[in-house]
Design a protein around this motif. Structure first.
Motif, short mmCIF file in Angstrom:
data_model
loop_
_atom_site.label_atom_id
_atom_site.label_comp_id
_atom_site.label_asym_id
_atom_site.label_seq_id
_atom_site.Cartn_x
_atom_site.Cartn_y
_atom_site.Cartn_z
N TYR A 29 0.83 -1.20 0.00
CA TYR A 29 0.00 0.00 0.00
C TYR A 29 0.86 1.26 0.00
N LEU A 30 1.93 1.26 0.78
CA LEU A 30 2.84 2.41 0.80
C LEU A 30 3.48 2.63 -0.57
N SER A 31 3.77 1.54 -1.26
CA SER A 31 4.35 1.64 -2.60
C SER A 31 3.34 2.20 -3.60
N ALA A 32 2.08 1.77 -3.48
CA ALA A 32 1.06 2.16 -4.45
C ALA A 32 0.46 3.53 -4.17
N ALA A 33 0.55 4.00 -2.92
CA ALA A 33 -0.05 5.27 -2.54
C ALA A 33 1.01 6.18 -1.93
N PRO A 34 1.76 6.89 -2.75
CA PRO A 34 2.89 7.69 -2.25
C PRO A 34 2.50 8.82 -1.32
N GLU A 35 1.23 9.16 -1.27
CA GLU A 35 0.78 10.23 -0.38
C GLU A 35 0.38 9.69 1.00
N ALA A 36 0.37 8.37 1.14
CA ALA A 36 -0.18 7.77 2.35
C ALA A 36 0.84 7.68 3.49
N ARG A 37 0.30 7.67 4.68
CA ARG A 37 1.08 7.42 5.88
C ARG A 37 0.45 6.23 6.60
N VAL A 38 1.27 5.35 7.14
CA VAL A 38 0.79 4.16 7.84
C VAL A 38 1.21 4.21 9.29
N ILE A 39 0.26 3.99 10.17
CA ILE A 39 0.52 3.86 11.59
C ILE A 39 0.49 2.37 11.92
N VAL A 40 1.63 1.82 12.26
CA VAL A 40 1.76 0.41 12.58
C VAL A 40 1.51 0.24 14.08
N PHE A 41 0.43 -0.45 14.41
CA PHE A 41 0.12 -0.71 15.83
C PHE A 41 0.28 -2.20 16.09
N ASP A 42 1.07 -2.54 17.10
CA ASP A 42 1.27 -3.94 17.43
C ASP A 42 1.68 -4.06 18.88
N LYS A 43 1.33 -5.18 19.47
CA LYS A 43 1.73 -5.44 20.85
C LYS A 43 3.22 -5.73 20.93
N TYR A 44 3.73 -6.33 19.87
CA TYR A 44 5.13 -6.73 19.84
C TYR A 44 5.95 -5.71 19.06
N LYS A 45 7.10 -5.38 19.55
CA LYS A 45 7.94 -4.40 18.87
C LYS A 45 8.53 -4.96 17.58
N GLY A 46 8.38 -6.26 17.43
CA GLY A 46 8.83 -6.85 16.18
C GLY A 46 10.32 -7.16 16.20
N ASP A 47 10.73 -8.00 15.27
CA ASP A 47 12.13 -8.39 15.16
C ASP A 47 12.81 -7.51 14.10
N ASP A 48 14.08 -7.81 13.85
CA ASP A 48 14.80 -7.04 12.83
C ASP A 48 14.13 -7.16 11.46
N LEU A 49 13.52 -8.31 11.22
CA LEU A 49 12.87 -8.54 9.93
C LEU A 49 11.71 -7.56 9.74
N ALA A 50 10.93 -7.36 10.78
CA ALA A 50 9.81 -6.43 10.69
C ALA A 50 10.29 -5.01 10.43
N GLN A 51 11.38 -4.62 11.08
CA GLN A 51 11.93 -3.28 10.86
C GLN A 51 12.46 -3.13 9.44
N GLU A 52 13.15 -4.14 8.97
CA GLU A 52 13.74 -4.12 7.62
C GLU A 52 12.66 -4.04 6.54
N HIS A 53 11.54 -4.72 6.78
CA HIS A 53 10.51 -4.86 5.76
C HIS A 53 9.95 -3.51 5.31
N LEU A 54 9.76 -2.59 6.25
CA LEU A 54 9.17 -1.29 5.92
C LEU A 54 10.19 -0.17 5.87
N ARG A 55 11.46 -0.51 5.98
CA ARG A 55 12.50 0.53 6.02
C ARG A 55 12.49 1.44 4.79
N PRO A 56 12.21 0.95 3.58
CA PRO A 56 12.19 1.87 2.42
C PRO A 56 11.17 2.99 2.55
N TYR A 57 10.19 2.82 3.44
CA TYR A 57 9.14 3.81 3.60
C TYR A 57 9.14 4.40 5.01
N ALA A 58 10.30 4.39 5.65
CA ALA A 58 10.39 4.79 7.06
C ALA A 58 9.89 6.20 7.31
#
Length: 352
Positions: A29-58
């Motif tokens: 969605y971030l790739s397809a909608a360049p004007e969008a902002r995403v708020i990621v809500f999760d109980k877990y802070k996530g692992d390095d993989l989760a951080q890496e996954h969205l890094r291009p759109y940080a």
């Protein structure tokens, strides 16, 4: 919690976005909608993989950590970020032992957590749409009422385990809140899913067959499959294809339906899935064995209800078409190959 910025034209709150399927949705969605902002809500802070996954759109992603059941926190999140759209996927998935040991947790997290979020958004006049991520499990075990053809969105419904019960209950709650408080609602149901970002987490312990096949390759072992399982069938699709379909739904200004199956729409035997993977990954091998010795078991008599191929004509009417299965498997293999230790970590072999 930081002060919200109003520079972006569309803000989407996604719960459970550090996990498997919707992390792919967030990225697409971030790739397809360049004007969008995403708020990621999760109980877990996530692992390095989760951080890496969205890094291009940080620069367009903000992380909020907390419990979906915390009503005060959810009100604060909604009031701070004023999302125009909400995608609610935070949940505890089916775990047989947990269901026996602590059945109420499925009610508490999956139903009460949904109500907590609905209560937070009900008075927010800026909310356009609330998207609830459900499961094909709501179609239940095969029965005389189950269609012989592909399983459509109209049911019948007979969710068996508490996970599926909680999902269907939440579907009805979301639909009713939308009618009461004037926001659009959308419900999506998935068949079996594999692909990038799949790994065991606190909320997810059952992993897909392609994950097990990939682990067998990485460990240099032959996957053991029970003879009966080879003829068992499933509808399976990559999380990348789901992300493309999901994004198409999100970008539509108006939809003709309020519930959509997202699946391949094909009934594939486990034998065909194994052979498809072997055709793109020559190192993969499997052998028939007894049920007692098998890594993979499945009942070939289960072909209807949640085990059926899913009717995806509603998605096709929107112009969506999944890529061929071999291409999906090849993309998953290539994604894992970039970092096998973190992208396909060792775990128990997958059982269907």
């Amino acid at each position: 919690m930081p002060a919200a910025s109003n520079t972006m034209t569309n803000t989407v709150l996604i719960t459970g976005a550090a996990g498997f399927i919707v992390s792919n949705v967030a990225k697409e969605y971030l790739s397809a909608a360049p004007e969008a902002r995403v708020i990621v809500f999760d109980k877990y802070k996530g692992d390095d993989l989760a951080q890496e996954h969205l890094r291009p759109y940080a620069d367009r992603v903000e992380h909020v950590f907390g419990d979906i059941r915390d009503k005060a926190l959810m009100r604060d999140v909604v009031q701070t970020y004023r999302p125009q759209e909400v995608i609610h996927a935070a949940a505890i998935t089916h775990q047989a032992q947990l269901e026996r040991d602590d059945p109420s947790v499925f009610i508490d997290v999956n139903i009460n957590g949904t109500v907590s979020l609905l209560e937070a958004v009900k008075a927010d006049s800026g909310l356009r749409r609330f998207v609830y991520v459900s499961t094909g499990g709501v179609y239940g075990e095969p029965s005389e009422r189950s269609p012989a053809g592909p399983q459509g969105e109209e049911g019948p419904f007979d969710p068996p385990e508490l996970y599926a019960v909680s999902k269907y209950t939440s579907e009805l709650l979301v639909r009713r809140y939308g009618k009461l408080f004037g926001f659009e609602t959308l419900r999506v149901r998935f068949a079996d899913v594999f692909g990038p970002m799949e790994r065991a987490t606190g909320a997810r312990t059952t992993l897909s067959l392609p994950y097990g096949m990939m682990r067998a390759v990485l460990e240099g072992r032959t996957l053991k499959v029970s003879s009966s399982a080879l003829d068992a069938k499933m509808d399976i699709i990559s999380a990348e294809e789901i992300a493309l379909a999901f994004t198409r739904l999100l970008l539509q200004p108006g939809l003709p339906h309020d519930v959509y199956n997202i699946a391949s729409g094909q009934h594939l035997s486990i034998r065909d899935l194994l052979e498809a993977f072997r055709s793109v990954e020559p190192r993969f091998s499997y052998v028939e064995t007894t049920t007692a010795e098998a890594d993979v078991t499945a009942d070939p008599s289960l072909t209807r209800g949640r085990y059926n191929a899913y009717d995806v004509s509603r998605m096709r009417d929107l112009g969506w078409q999944p890529r061929p299965l071999k291409e999906q498997l090849e993309r998953y293999r290539d994604w894992v190959a970039h970092d096998p230790v973190n992208r396909c970590p060792a775990t128990s072999p997958a059982r269907s």
